[in-house]
Design an enzyme around this catalytic site. Structure first.
Site, PDB file in Angstrom:
ATOM      1  N   LEU A   1      52.317 -10.791   4.692  1.00 17.72           N
ATOM      2  CA  LEU A   1      51.650 -10.713   3.670  1.00 17.72           C
ATOM      3  C   LEU A   1      51.957  -9.859   2.526  1.00 17.72           C
ATOM      4  O   LEU A   1      51.181 -10.514   1.149  1.00 17.72           O
ATOM      5  CB  LEU A   1      50.599  -9.459   3.233  1.00 17.72           C
ATOM      6  CG  LEU A   1      49.957  -9.415   5.052  1.00 17.72           C
ATOM      7  CD1 LEU A   1      49.102  -8.361   5.657  1.00 17.72           C
ATOM      8  CD2 LEU A   1      49.002 -11.114   4.906  1.00 17.72           C
TER       9      LEU A   1
ATOM     10  N   TYR B   1      47.292   4.420  -2.428  1.00 14.14           N
ATOM     11  CA  TYR B   1      46.130   3.287  -1.197  1.00 14.14           C
ATOM     12  C   TYR B   1      44.744   3.234  -1.897  1.00 14.14           C
ATOM     13  O   TYR B   1      44.860   2.002  -1.974  1.00 14.14           O
ATOM     14  CB  TYR B   1      46.121   4.774  -0.277  1.00 14.14           C
ATOM     15  CG  TYR B   1      45.328   3.831   0.915  1.00 14.14           C
ATOM     16  CD1 TYR B   1      46.005   2.827   1.884  1.00 14.14           C
ATOM     17  CD2 TYR B   1      44.441   4.690   1.081  1.00 14.14           C
ATOM     18  CE1 TYR B   1      44.933   2.542   2.710  1.00 14.14           C
ATOM     19  CE2 TYR B   1      43.760   3.780   2.265  1.00 14.14           C
ATOM     20  CZ  TYR B   1      43.957   3.687   2.778  1.00 14.14           C
ATOM     21  OH  TYR B   1      42.905   2.197   3.530  1.00 14.14           O
TER      22      TYR B   1
END
Length: 294
Positions: free
Chosen positions: A37, A125
């Site tokens: 990714l 995050y």
């Protein structure tokens, strides 16, 4: 037969999705190192070659504290990669289902969040996951962004497994009582995702496209970490191994961490329930099942 590309087959949600989606058609499930990714050129050819009708992204960088020092990696996996998936989905006429998080909110609202509330992540995050949402929106196409919260499994590292481990190694447990959200068993999340796709008929991209948007999808009801931990210990399948004598509520501020956490990040899931006629069961009902079957 539906053609589904599942990314993130080794994660706790991805593992359950492979089971839940199996009856729907041809599933191609990938994970690292089959797909990287951090490299867009690793993502594009897979989608172009398989020509899926639906792409399900169950991948994520989820190391909340470590993300504070691994900003670029978190952004690559949580922001850039979903954007690439959305672009390629549009190219091949596929719908994208992407999972996001309650951590896009700052937890200061004082009540459950709805989809129209303004995100304001407190940590890298949450910022990276919000960036992924925006990248998907910018790409256009047919998509569902499903925000969920406090996902757990008894198969993989999760809060449930940590509480059981702490109870076997510590005589007294202090668990934060001021963080509140929706505990969500990954099996229920996967099964509802499968039911959602089963409803889409012969044209899943078109059906999902008519309902495109951001939805909240988490376990019904809410709990504090302390309440959840207490329920976990009460359902411990091997209680004789516990050495913990008591469990005490504590404040988040007593446990400084690199990343700030939202306090009340519980999600209101009414929009999803009304749109699709589906809902996740109450977390208290499914926790015993989760701890029995895994």
């Amino acid at each position: 037969m539906m053609r589904i590309l599942l990314l993130g087959k080794y994660g706790q949600l991805g593992w359950e999705l492979r089971r839940a989606l199996a009856p729907l058609g041809e599933i191609r499930a990938l994970d690292f190192p089959e797909i990287d990714l951090t490299q867009p050129d690793s993502i594009r050819p897979v989608i172009q070659e398989f020509q899926p009708q639906v792409i399900i992204n169950a991948t994520a960088y989820t190391a909340v504290d470590r993300a504070e020092n691994e900003h670029d990696l978190a952004m690559a996996i949580n922001q850039a990669a979903p954007g690439t998936m959305a672009e390629e989905a549009s190219q091949v006429g596929a719908a994208l289902i992407h999972f996001s998080t309650d951590y896009v909110f700052d937890g200061t609202k004082g009540s459950d969040y709805v989809e129209s509330d303004r995100p304001n992540p407190l940590n890298i995050y949450g910022l990276s996951k919000l960036g992924g949402e925006q990248a998907i929106l910018d790409a256009g196409g047919d998509y569902l962004i499903l925000r969920t919260s406090w996902v757990y499994s008894s198969r993989r590292e999760s809060f449930v497994m940590k509480v059981l481990e702490w109870a076997r190694t510590q005589t007294s447990l202090r668990i934060v009582g001021d963080q509140v959200s929706n505990p969500t068993w990954c099996r229920m999340l996967a099964e509802v995702t499968g039911q959602l796709l089963a409803s889409s008929g012969r044209d899943p991209a078109g059906w999902l496209g008519e309902r495109r948007g951001i939805y909240h999808l988490a376990g019904s009801g809410r709990a504090s970490r302390f309440e959840w931990a207490r329920a976990i210990l009460a359902l411990d399948p091997r209680p004789e191994e516990q050495i913990a004598q008591d469990i005490i509520p504590a404040l988040t501020e007593e446990f400084p961490t690199p990343a700030l956490r939202p306090l009340h990040s519980a999600l209101n899931c009414d929009l999803f329930n009304h749109t699709f006629g589906l809902r996740l069961p109450d977390w208290q009902q499914v926790l015993p099942l989760a701890m029995e079957v895994e």
